[in-house]
Design a protein around this motif. Structure first.
Motif, PDB file in Angstrom:
ATOM      1  N   PRO A 296     -14.241 -11.360   7.029  1.00 51.73           N
ATOM      2  CA  PRO A 296     -14.007  -9.967   6.683  1.00 51.73           C
ATOM      3  C   PRO A 296     -12.692  -9.835   5.918  1.00 51.73           C
ATOM      4  N   ILE A 297     -12.672  -8.993   4.905  1.00 48.97           N
ATOM      5  CA  ILE A 297     -11.444  -8.770   4.144  1.00 48.97           C
ATOM      6  C   ILE A 297     -11.217  -7.270   4.005  1.00 48.97           C
ATOM      7  N   LEU A 298     -10.040  -6.829   4.379  1.00 52.60           N
ATOM      8  CA  LEU A 298      -9.702  -5.417   4.207  1.00 52.60           C
ATOM      9  C   LEU A 298      -9.134  -5.213   2.811  1.00 52.60           C
ATOM     10  N   LEU A 299      -9.578  -4.129   2.184  1.00 50.83           N
ATOM     11  CA  LEU A 299      -9.159  -3.863   0.815  1.00 50.83           C
ATOM     12  C   LEU A 299      -8.879  -2.389   0.664  1.00 50.83           C
ATOM     13  N   GLU A 300      -7.993  -2.062  -0.238  1.00 48.15           N
ATOM     14  CA  GLU A 300      -7.710  -0.662  -0.490  1.00 48.15           C
ATOM     15  C   GLU A 300      -8.450  -0.215  -1.751  1.00 48.15           C
TER      16      GLU A 300
ATOM     17  N   ARG B 298       0.836  -1.190   0.000  1.00 43.24           N
ATOM     18  CA  ARG B 298       0.000   0.000   0.000  1.00 43.24           C
ATOM     19  C   ARG B 298       0.880   1.253   0.000  1.00 43.24           C
ATOM     20  N   PRO B 299       0.566   2.225  -0.857  1.00 39.11           N
ATOM     21  CA  PRO B 299       1.419   3.425  -0.881  1.00 39.11           C
ATOM     22  C   PRO B 299       1.225   4.250   0.380  1.00 39.11           C
ATOM     23  N   GLU B 300       2.286   4.899   0.835  1.00 32.88           N
ATOM     24  CA  GLU B 300       2.169   5.712   2.042  1.00 32.88           C
ATOM     25  C   GLU B 300       1.949   7.167   1.680  1.00 32.88           C
ATOM     26  N   GLY B 301       0.999   7.791   2.355  1.00 32.90           N
ATOM     27  CA  GLY B 301       0.761   9.221   2.148  1.00 32.90           C
ATOM     28  C   GLY B 301       0.256   9.590   0.767  1.00 32.90           C
ATOM     29  N   ALA B 302      -0.347   8.630   0.049  1.00 34.14           N
ATOM     30  CA  ALA B 302      -0.863   8.954  -1.281  1.00 34.14           C
ATOM     31  C   ALA B 302      -2.302   9.421  -1.166  1.00 34.14           C
ATOM     32  N   SER B 303      -2.675  10.393  -1.968  1.00 33.89           N
ATOM     33  CA  SER B 303      -4.067  10.838  -1.938  1.00 33.89           C
ATOM     34  C   SER B 303      -4.920   9.857  -2.741  1.00 33.89           C
ATOM     35  N   GLY B 304      -6.209   9.800  -2.416  1.00 33.65           N
ATOM     36  CA  GLY B 304      -7.127   8.932  -3.151  1.00 33.65           C
ATOM     37  C   GLY B 304      -7.051   7.481  -2.759  1.00 33.65           C
ATOM     38  N   SER B 305      -6.409   7.184  -1.611  1.00 31.94           N
ATOM     39  CA  SER B 305      -6.330   5.790  -1.191  1.00 31.94           C
ATOM     40  C   SER B 305      -6.968   5.630   0.187  1.00 31.94           C
ATOM     41  N   VAL B 306      -7.992   4.790   0.268  1.00 28.40           N
ATOM     42  CA  VAL B 306      -8.671   4.544   1.538  1.00 28.40           C
ATOM     43  C   VAL B 306      -8.922   3.044   1.665  1.00 28.40           C
ATOM     44  N   VAL B 307      -8.911   2.542   2.902  1.00 30.67           N
ATOM     45  CA  VAL B 307      -9.113   1.110   3.128  1.00 30.67           C
ATOM     46  C   VAL B 307     -10.543   0.862   3.605  1.00 30.67           C
ATOM     47  N   THR B 308     -11.160  -0.197   3.088  1.00 34.48           N
ATOM     48  CA  THR B 308     -12.488  -0.563   3.538  1.00 34.48           C
ATOM     49  C   THR B 308     -12.470  -2.011   4.030  1.00 34.48           C
TER      50      THR B 308
ATOM     51  N   MET C 154     -14.992   8.469  -0.025  1.00 37.55           N
ATOM     52  CA  MET C 154     -13.855   9.122   0.632  1.00 37.55           C
ATOM     53  C   MET C 154     -12.632   9.134  -0.272  1.00 37.55           C
ATOM     54  N   ALA C 155     -12.423   8.041  -0.994  1.00 41.81           N
ATOM     55  CA  ALA C 155     -11.275   7.980  -1.902  1.00 41.81           C
ATOM     56  C   ALA C 155     -11.425   9.025  -3.004  1.00 41.81           C
ATOM     57  N   ILE C 156     -12.660   9.198  -3.486  1.00 40.77           N
ATOM     58  CA  ILE C 156     -12.893  10.184  -4.552  1.00 40.77           C
ATOM     59  C   ILE C 156     -12.675  11.614  -4.017  1.00 40.77           C
ATOM     60  N   ILE C 157     -13.185  11.878  -2.809  1.00 42.57           N
ATOM     61  CA  ILE C 157     -12.972  13.214  -2.218  1.00 42.57           C
ATOM     62  C   ILE C 157     -11.480  13.467  -2.045  1.00 42.57           C
ATOM     63  N   SER C 158     -10.787  12.465  -1.493  1.00 44.11           N
ATOM     64  CA  SER C 158      -9.352  12.605  -1.252  1.00 44.11           C
ATOM     65  C   SER C 158      -8.591  12.782  -2.565  1.00 44.11           C
TER      66      SER C 158
ATOM     67  N   PHE D 177      -9.826  13.992  -5.343  1.00 46.94           N
ATOM     68  CA  PHE D 177     -10.199  15.282  -5.927  1.00 46.94           C
ATOM     69  C   PHE D 177      -9.430  16.419  -5.265  1.00 46.94           C
ATOM     70  N   LYS D 178      -9.379  16.366  -3.932  1.00 48.81           N
ATOM     71  CA  LYS D 178      -8.685  17.435  -3.203  1.00 48.81           C
ATOM     72  C   LYS D 178      -7.180  17.233  -3.193  1.00 48.81           C
ATOM     73  N   ASN D 179      -6.742  16.071  -3.700  1.00 52.30           N
ATOM     74  CA  ASN D 179      -5.329  15.706  -3.683  1.00 52.30           C
ATOM     75  C   ASN D 179      -4.757  15.799  -2.269  1.00 52.30           C
ATOM     76  N   ARG D 180      -5.563  15.339  -1.303  1.00 56.22           N
ATOM     77  CA  ARG D 180      -5.154  15.405   0.097  1.00 56.22           C
ATOM     78  C   ARG D 180      -5.225  13.989   0.668  1.00 56.22           C
ATOM     79  N   PRO D 181      -4.125  13.443   1.165  1.00 52.92           N
ATOM     80  CA  PRO D 181      -4.143  12.059   1.660  1.00 52.92           C
ATOM     81  C   PRO D 181      -5.044  11.899   2.885  1.00 52.92           C
ATOM     82  N   VAL D 182      -5.616  10.700   3.020  1.00 54.20           N
ATOM     83  CA  VAL D 182      -6.420  10.355   4.192  1.00 54.20           C
ATOM     84  C   VAL D 182      -5.488   9.655   5.173  1.00 54.20           C
ATOM     85  N   ASP D 183      -5.708   9.876   6.466  1.00 54.96           N
ATOM     86  CA  ASP D 183      -4.920   9.197   7.498  1.00 54.96           C
ATOM     87  C   ASP D 183      -4.866   7.687   7.207  1.00 54.96           C
ATOM     88  N   PRO D 184      -3.667   7.103   7.066  1.00 58.43           N
ATOM     89  CA  PRO D 184      -3.575   5.684   6.685  1.00 58.43           C
ATOM     90  C   PRO D 184      -4.107   4.723   7.749  1.00 58.43           C
ATOM     91  N   GLY D 185      -4.400   5.227   8.946  1.00 59.39           N
ATOM     92  CA  GLY D 185      -4.938   4.360   9.988  1.00 59.39           C
ATOM     93  C   GLY D 185      -6.453   4.237   9.941  1.00 59.39           C
TER      94      GLY D 185
END
Ligand code: TYD
Ligand code: MG
Length: 454
Positions: free
Chosen positions: A305-309, A287-297, A375-379, A381-389
């Motif tokens: 349960p399976i976590l996916l990016e 998983r890339p670190e500090g990249a915008s547009g990446s969120v885990v579900t 959330m990934a689309i908002i992130s 669009f704003k080119n702002r990374p989401v907290d990776p946690g």
């Protein structure tokens, strides 16, 4: 007496007709009819799978013996789970998948494992020579002598061998190469595949032998896909995944002896397939670190349960018409979420290209994906990374409301187990998760509220 005639078959669903038709009345597909000569002896025609010779005796439920305990464990946990706890004796199991995905490898490994319990097994290949089989077997490791290999395509010969050896499991690799001399059309044609499956069904049910059938899936061409067979067999498994990525997913689409929700995750290695028990960690690898547009579900597949990016790349469109692309997720759902976001949060998405990707090449369509995708689309669009946690899940409605999803607690616990720190969940779910303290839970009731957190 044998009579010769020609019949038309639908390549998609196997619908049979005396004349050619443009559209299949069975599956409504166009241009799928092919003409095939069939010669069937009158006696054989009435024999539809199960032997009709000895009439079965009706029994009260108290006198029916249970078969549950006698399931044969294949020893491959992920395969057993998908089968519903092992293979039932007398079951006909179809494994479909693209060429080269690993069907033969999986079945050979399963056979080798079952052979360790001392059972007799027969692996019949119509595709590879004995020496090619040996090459694969050597890669997979030592195998017991009770597992026998045979190269044969003639079903009458196969039937003779099976009734002589009486193995507990038989593998037929693949059904498209088998032919029965009762039918004149070539191997792989609809009538041939259907008749071959009929013969195998009879063998399985009368001798109480589990039969695994490999079937290739082809989009077009003359080879009949396994869809023709789906109605005839007890269990249909699909083996899928990106041929170039190493992981594979085994999915049940029909199962008379178990649930169809379970999936099995495998990884193709140098020496065969290995089971992936911790699918979440596997899917999040790289998983890339500090990249915008990446969120885990967190999605639920079967009971797991399976976590996916989810990744979203949003860029201003350079042509008049914005491009939208979805890999792994549902294309229409991506469009819908973008429309809801534009209307409810005021993001100007209509003149942006959007590329949404579920990493790992997995294909899932659970509604719980919506919130994370938004959330990934908002992130993006704003080119702002989401907290990776952060892990987010929830269904999004047309008025931008975030709706509750099932099994929220299982999802949250999986996220906590993998070291995530915060869960963004639907408000109605959050109210019931007060007891969980090892991960921070934020309940949101609308997309606006979610966007304001970012
Ligand atoms: P195979 O089981 O022959 O596919 P199928 O029967 O579905 O057509 O698997 C073919 C691919 O798997 C082939 O590209 C080689 C690869 N492979 C491995 O990477 N490791 C192995 O141990 C084996 C046996 C195959
Ligand atoms: Mg093969």
């Amino acid at each position: 007496m044998a009579k010769s005639k020609s019949v038309f078959f639908c390549k998609e669903c196997g619908y049979e007709s005396a004349k050619w038709m443009g559209q299949c009345p069975g599956c409504r597909e166009w241009n799928t009819f092919t003409e095939e000569p069939v010669t069937v002896s009158a006696a054989k025609r009435s024999d539809s799978g199960l032997s009709r010779k000895a009439p079965a005796e009706p029994l009260p439920v108290s006198r029916i013996t249970e078969n549950e305990g006698v399931r044969i464990k294949t020893g491959i946990g992920e395969l057993d789970r998908v089968l519903g706890g092992g293979v039932v004796p007398g079951a006909l199991v179809l494994i479909g998948g693209d060429p080269g995905i690993g069907k033969s490898t999986l079945l050979m490994q399963a056979c080798a494992k079952i052979a360790e319990t001392g059972r007799e097994l027969l692996y019949i290949s119509g595709e590879e020579s004995l020496s090619q089989l040996k090459l694969r077997a050597v890669r997979l490791g030592p195998m017991e002598d009770s597992l026998k290999f045979m190269c044969e395509t003639d079903l009458e010969a196969i039937e003779n061998t099976i009734s002589r050896i009486k193995p507990s499991c038989v593998v037929i690799d693949s059904i498209q190469t088998m032919n029965s001399s009762e039918i004149t059309s070539s191997p792989g044609s609809v009538s041939q595949v259907r008749e071959s499956t009929n013969i195998l069904l009879r063998i399985a049910k009368t001798l109480n032998i589990s039969v695994f059938i490999v079937g290739h899936v082809t989009k077009e061409g003359t080879v009949a896909g396994p869809r023709v067979l789906e109605h005839m067999v007890d269990t249909v498994l699909y083996f899928e995944g990106d041929r170039h990525a190493s992981y594979r997913i085994l999915r049940a689409v029909k199962n008379r002896f178990g649930s169809t929700n379970e999936i099995g995750v495998f990884e193709m290695r140098e020496n065969g397939l290995i089971e992936v028990e911790n699918a979440s960690a596997y899917m999040l690898e790289g998983r890339p670190e500090g990249a915008s547009g990446s969120v885990v579900t967190c999605l639920i597949e079967g009971t797991r349960p399976i976590l996916l990016e989810i990744q979203a790349l949003i860029v201003r469109t350079s042509f008049g018409m914005p491009r939208r692309q979805a890999a792994g997720a549902d294309y229409n759902r991506v469009n819908l979420i973008m429309a809801v976001l534009e209307r409810r949060t005021g993001l100007k998405l209509s003149d942006c290209d959007a590329y949404v990707n579920l990493t790992g090449g997995i294909r899932l369509q659970e509604p719980a994906l919506d919130l994370c995708m938004a959330m990934a689309i908002i992130s993006g669009f704003k080119n702002r990374p989401v907290d990776p946690g952060i892990v987010a899940f929830g269904e999004v409605g047309l008025s931008g409301e975030v709706r509750s999803v099932s099994q929220a607690e299982v999802r949250v616990r999986e996220a906590a187990r993998l070291g995530f720190t915060t869960c963004i969940v639907p408000k109605s779910n959050a109210d019931k998760l007060k007891g969980i303290t090892d991960i921070k839970i934020i309940g949101v009731s609308s997309l606006e509220e979610c966007a304001s957190l970012m």
